[in-house]
Enzyme design. Structure first.
Site, PDB file in Angstrom:
ATOM      1  N   ASP A 105      -8.054  -4.977  -0.268  1.00  0.00           N
ATOM      2  CA  ASP A 105      -8.552  -5.650  -1.465  1.00  0.00           C
ATOM      3  C   ASP A 105      -8.287  -7.147  -1.453  1.00  0.00           C
ATOM      4  O   ASP A 105      -8.934  -7.904  -2.166  1.00  0.00           O
ATOM      5  CB  ASP A 105      -7.921  -5.042  -2.721  1.00  0.00           C
ATOM      6  CG  ASP A 105      -8.509  -3.683  -2.989  1.00  0.00           C
ATOM      7  OD1 ASP A 105      -9.700  -3.501  -2.707  1.00  0.00           O
ATOM      8  OD2 ASP A 105      -7.782  -2.806  -3.457  1.00  0.00           O
ATOM      9  N   HIS A 118       0.847  -1.185   0.000  1.00  0.00           N
ATOM     10  CA  HIS A 118       0.000   0.000   0.000  1.00  0.00           C
ATOM     11  C   HIS A 118       0.880   1.231   0.000  1.00  0.00           C
ATOM     12  O   HIS A 118       1.942   1.234   0.608  1.00  0.00           O
ATOM     13  CB  HIS A 118      -0.925   0.013   1.226  1.00  0.00           C
ATOM     14  CG  HIS A 118      -2.119   0.887   1.022  1.00  0.00           C
ATOM     15  ND1 HIS A 118      -2.083   2.235   1.250  1.00  0.00           N
ATOM     16  CD2 HIS A 118      -3.365   0.603   0.564  1.00  0.00           C
ATOM     17  CE1 HIS A 118      -3.266   2.748   0.953  1.00  0.00           C
ATOM     18  NE2 HIS A 118      -4.058   1.781   0.534  1.00  0.00           N
TER      19      HIS A 118
HETATM   20  N1  CMC Z   1       4.264  -7.505  -5.151  1.00  0.00           N
HETATM   21  C1  CMC Z   1       5.610  -7.547  -5.264  1.00  0.00           C
HETATM   22  N2  CMC Z   1       6.417  -6.488  -5.046  1.00  0.00           N
HETATM   23  C2  CMC Z   1       5.839  -5.333  -4.675  1.00  0.00           C
HETATM   24  C3  CMC Z   1       4.444  -5.214  -4.529  1.00  0.00           C
HETATM   25  C4  CMC Z   1       3.645  -6.356  -4.771  1.00  0.00           C
HETATM   26  N3  CMC Z   1       2.326  -6.299  -4.651  1.00  0.00           N
HETATM   27  N4  CMC Z   1       4.142  -3.959  -4.168  1.00  0.00           N
HETATM   28  C5  CMC Z   1       5.293  -3.292  -4.092  1.00  0.00           C
HETATM   29  N5  CMC Z   1       6.332  -4.124  -4.391  1.00  0.00           N
HETATM   30  C6  CMC Z   1       7.759  -3.795  -4.347  1.00  0.00           C
HETATM   31  C7  CMC Z   1       8.186  -2.956  -5.541  1.00  0.00           C
HETATM   32  O1  CMC Z   1       8.622  -3.759  -6.608  1.00  0.00           O
HETATM   33  C8  CMC Z   1       9.269  -2.121  -4.933  1.00  0.00           C
HETATM   34  O2  CMC Z   1      10.424  -2.931  -4.837  1.00  0.00           O
HETATM   35  P1  CMC Z   1      11.915  -2.263  -4.962  1.00  0.00           P
HETATM   36  O3  CMC Z   1      12.014  -1.313  -3.808  1.00  0.00           O
HETATM   37  O4  CMC Z   1      12.829  -3.425  -4.893  1.00  0.00           O
HETATM   38  O5  CMC Z   1      11.907  -1.571  -6.297  1.00  0.00           O
HETATM   39  C9  CMC Z   1       8.799  -1.844  -3.499  1.00  0.00           C
HETATM   40  O6  CMC Z   1       7.955  -2.977  -3.186  1.00  0.00           O
HETATM   41  C10 CMC Z   1       8.015  -0.566  -3.336  1.00  0.00           C
HETATM   42  O7  CMC Z   1       6.954  -0.547  -4.304  1.00  0.00           O
HETATM   43  P2  CMC Z   1       6.342   0.744  -4.972  1.00  0.00           P
HETATM   44  O8  CMC Z   1       5.673   0.361  -6.232  1.00  0.00           O
HETATM   45  O9  CMC Z   1       7.401   1.812  -5.013  1.00  0.00           O
HETATM   46  O10 CMC Z   1       5.284   1.162  -3.867  1.00  0.00           O
HETATM   47  P3  CMC Z   1       4.142   2.190  -4.080  1.00  0.00           P
HETATM   48  O11 CMC Z   1       3.865   2.770  -2.744  1.00  0.00           O
HETATM   49  O12 CMC Z   1       4.446   3.117  -5.207  1.00  0.00           O
HETATM   50  O13 CMC Z   1       2.935   1.267  -4.592  1.00  0.00           O
HETATM   51  C11 CMC Z   1       1.053  -0.158  -4.639  1.00  0.00           C
HETATM   52  C12 CMC Z   1       1.882   0.841  -3.800  1.00  0.00           C
HETATM   53  C13 CMC Z   1      -0.254  -0.448  -3.894  1.00  0.00           C
HETATM   54  C14 CMC Z   1       0.690   0.478  -5.996  1.00  0.00           C
HETATM   55  C15 CMC Z   1       1.874  -1.442  -4.852  1.00  0.00           C
HETATM   56  O14 CMC Z   1       2.206  -2.023  -3.601  1.00  0.00           O
HETATM   57  C16 CMC Z   1       1.150  -2.475  -5.728  1.00  0.00           C
HETATM   58  O15 CMC Z   1       1.264  -2.417  -6.950  1.00  0.00           O
HETATM   59  N6  CMC Z   1       0.404  -3.429  -5.090  1.00  0.00           N
HETATM   60  C17 CMC Z   1      -0.412  -4.374  -5.828  1.00  0.00           C
HETATM   61  C18 CMC Z   1      -1.694  -3.714  -6.272  1.00  0.00           C
HETATM   62  C19 CMC Z   1      -2.681  -3.536  -5.141  1.00  0.00           C
HETATM   63  O16 CMC Z   1      -2.928  -4.436  -4.338  1.00  0.00           O
HETATM   64  N7  CMC Z   1      -3.279  -2.337  -5.102  1.00  0.00           N
HETATM   65  C20 CMC Z   1      -4.358  -2.023  -4.149  1.00  0.00           C
HETATM   66  C21 CMC Z   1      -3.971  -0.976  -3.189  1.00  0.00           C
HETATM   67  S1  CMC Z   1      -5.136  -0.914  -1.841  1.00  0.00           S
HETATM   68  C22 CMC Z   1      -6.524  -0.176  -2.513  1.00  0.00           C
HETATM   69  C23 CMC Z   1      -6.451   1.293  -2.477  1.00  0.00           C
HETATM   70  O17 CMC Z   1      -6.479   1.890  -1.370  1.00  0.00           O
HETATM   71  O18 CMC Z   1      -6.365   1.893  -3.581  1.00  0.00           O
END
Ligand code: CMC
Length: 428
Positions: free
Chosen positions: A364, A307
């Site tokens: 989710d 998240h």
């Molecule tokens: N699976 C594997 N690796 C992950 C995941 C995941 N679900 N989420 C983040 N990472 C890794 C990412 O690759 C990165 O690794 P590194 O530091 O080695 O490059 C690190 O964790 C940080 O990720 P980020 O993309 O910079 O984090 P963010 O805060 O920009 O993204 C997120 C948050 C929710 C978009 C992301 O965690 C994600 O894509 N999750 C899966 C989709 C999901 O479940 N979304 C629903 C969110 S809850 C509903 C809402 O409130 O909208």
């Protein structure tokens, strides 16, 4: 604590005011930065940018805290109804019995949609995604209520539009589902409560009394409350930005629905079930899919994990996990996808990669499993999220208009070509 931040640019020191929120959140106020220094800030994805001050929702991602108007989400999810929470978010206080009754009655009065709107549904392909249908239908409502085109026309008109939206969204959501089945539309039954009426329009028969287990109503009520607001996320920021141009509220909410649709936001609940089905079809080897999620060469991510703001746990996930267990036990559902989900949760929570990055199951992850247990089809999951989020979008829009916030218009740092002369086509 200091009251100003000092920033040194080109040898000159500038003082910027510090703003402190009621929960001690701190911000450097840069609203005059460009005027005074000529500089702007750069923050793609707005990870460090407070876009507004707001008194609606408090969220502490590190501590896993979520409050609506000061009330903890745990208490609201246990004790309140969704319409009560909607009133709280939109009007700022818990309603009295009389206020809630008036609010509920007003919502009941507006549940029908114009008959002509049924004709729009006929034109959609049978497999149209209900989110596409819903965002178009909500925007189309503006064409039936031209008096709503000026969103600031009067407080009464604003209120009427708000009530119409809350009343009609369930009808249009249920109809987009019926449309995907080529089934006849069900008209609302206003003697039912908000949640029961919605389930009736999805699954009931016009000629029969509709019976539904109270556990199901309670779980859905909880889910809607948990989704009701989440401060300045992608769809809410979209609502505030679109609304800041004085676009009408129907179009503004329609834009929020579109933003919510994306798989990185509200679309994730659908993706969770599709991912679990994919893992199941592949033989159920959870370790293989966890390895894929960790592989930087592989675009696969564990949907329902991680998240942007919750970096320890998602308090909504804790509540929903309990509701999920209750629903599955009460309805006697033995879902192999749930076993895969539980295995995945365990493996990921113990894995160094996920621990180091604070990646926990989010709301989710469990909501999809509940929706599935309730018989709601996968492509309706994000529609359910939209139903829940509507009062939050409205409250945020209302706050923005009442605070007379300026039109949203960020700056950029241009990195393209500097000025160059046009080249005639034969010389390229
Ligand atoms: N699976 C594997 N690796 C992950 C995941 C995941 N679900 N989420 C983040 N990472 C890794 C990412 O690759 C990165 O690794 P590194 O530091 O080695 O490059 C690190 O964790 C940080 O990720 P980020 O993309 O910079 O984090 P963010 O805060 O920009 O993204 C997120 C948050 C929710 C978009 C992301 O965690 C994600 O894509 N999750 C899966 C989709 C999901 O479940 N979304 C629903 C969110 S809850 C509903 C809402 O409130 O909208």
């Amino acid at each position: 604590m200091s009251e100003v931040a000092k920033i040194e640019l080109d040898g000159k020191v500038y003082e910027l005011p510090i703003i402190v929120g009621t929960e001690n959140e701190k911000a450097i106020d840069i609203s005059k930065l460009r005027d005074v220094t000529g500089y702007v800030t750069l923050d793609t994805g707005y990870k460090n940018t407070g876009a507004t001050t707001s008194s609606i929702t408090f969220l502490d991602g590190e501590e896993g805290i979520l409050h609506y108007r000061g009330y903890p989400i745990e208490q609201l999810a246990e004790k309140a109804t969704f319409l009560e929470v909607s009133y709280l978010l939109i009007y700022g206080a818990l309603p009295t019995t009389k206020q809630l009754e008036e609010f509920e009655n007003s919502i009941k009065k507006h549940t029908l949609v114009h008959e002509d709107m049924k004709r729009f549904f006929e034109a959609y392909p049978a497999k149209a995604h209900p989110m596409g249908v819903l965002s178009s239908m909500i925007s189309s409502l503006s064409t039936f209520y031209p008096e709503s085109l000026d969103p600031n026309r009067s407080a009464d008109m604003k209120n009427l539009t708000v009530h119409r939206l809350i009343a009609k969204l369930p009808t249009l959501a249920a109809w987009s589902f019926k449309n995907s089945l080529s089934h006849p539309f069900m008209y609302p039954k206003n003697e039912y409560g908000y949640v029961k009426n919605f389930l009736y329009m999805m699954f009931g028969m016009p000629t029969e009394e509709f019976h539904v287990d109270p556990v199901v109503i309670s779980a859905l009520n909880t889910l809607l409350i948990l989704h009701a607001d989440h401060e300045q996320n992608c769809s809410t920021s979209t609502v505030r930005i679109v609304g800041s141009s004085n676009a009408n509220l129907y179009s503004t909410i329609s834009a929020g629905i579109s933003a919510l649709w994306g798989p990185l936001h509200g679309g994730a609940n659908q993706e969770v079930i599709e991912m679990l089905e994919q893992i199941q079809a592949d033989g159920g080897n959870v370790d293989k899919w966890v390895a894929k999620a960790k592989d930087k060469e592989d675009p696969f991510r564990l949907m329902g994990f991680g998240h942007r703001v919750y970096k320890n746990f998602d308090p909504r996930a804790t509540i929903i996990k309990k509701a999920c267990d209750e629903v599955l036990i009460k309805l006697g559902i033995n879902d192999p996808l749930l076993d895969i989900a539980k295995k995945l949760e365990k493996v990921a929570l113990e894995d160094e990669y996920f621990k180091a990055r604070n990646l926990y199951p989010n709301v989710d992850f469990y909501s999809g499993i509940i929706y599935k247990a309730l018989g709601i089809p996968t492509d309706m999951f994000t529609v359910m999220f939209a139903l829940g989020r509507l009062p939050g979008w409205i409250a945020q829009w209302k706050e923005m208009t009442e605070n007379k916030e300026p039109i949203g218009r960020p700056r950029q740092i241009y990195t393209g070509f500097t000025k160059r002369d046009y080249i005639n086509i034969e010389e390229r």
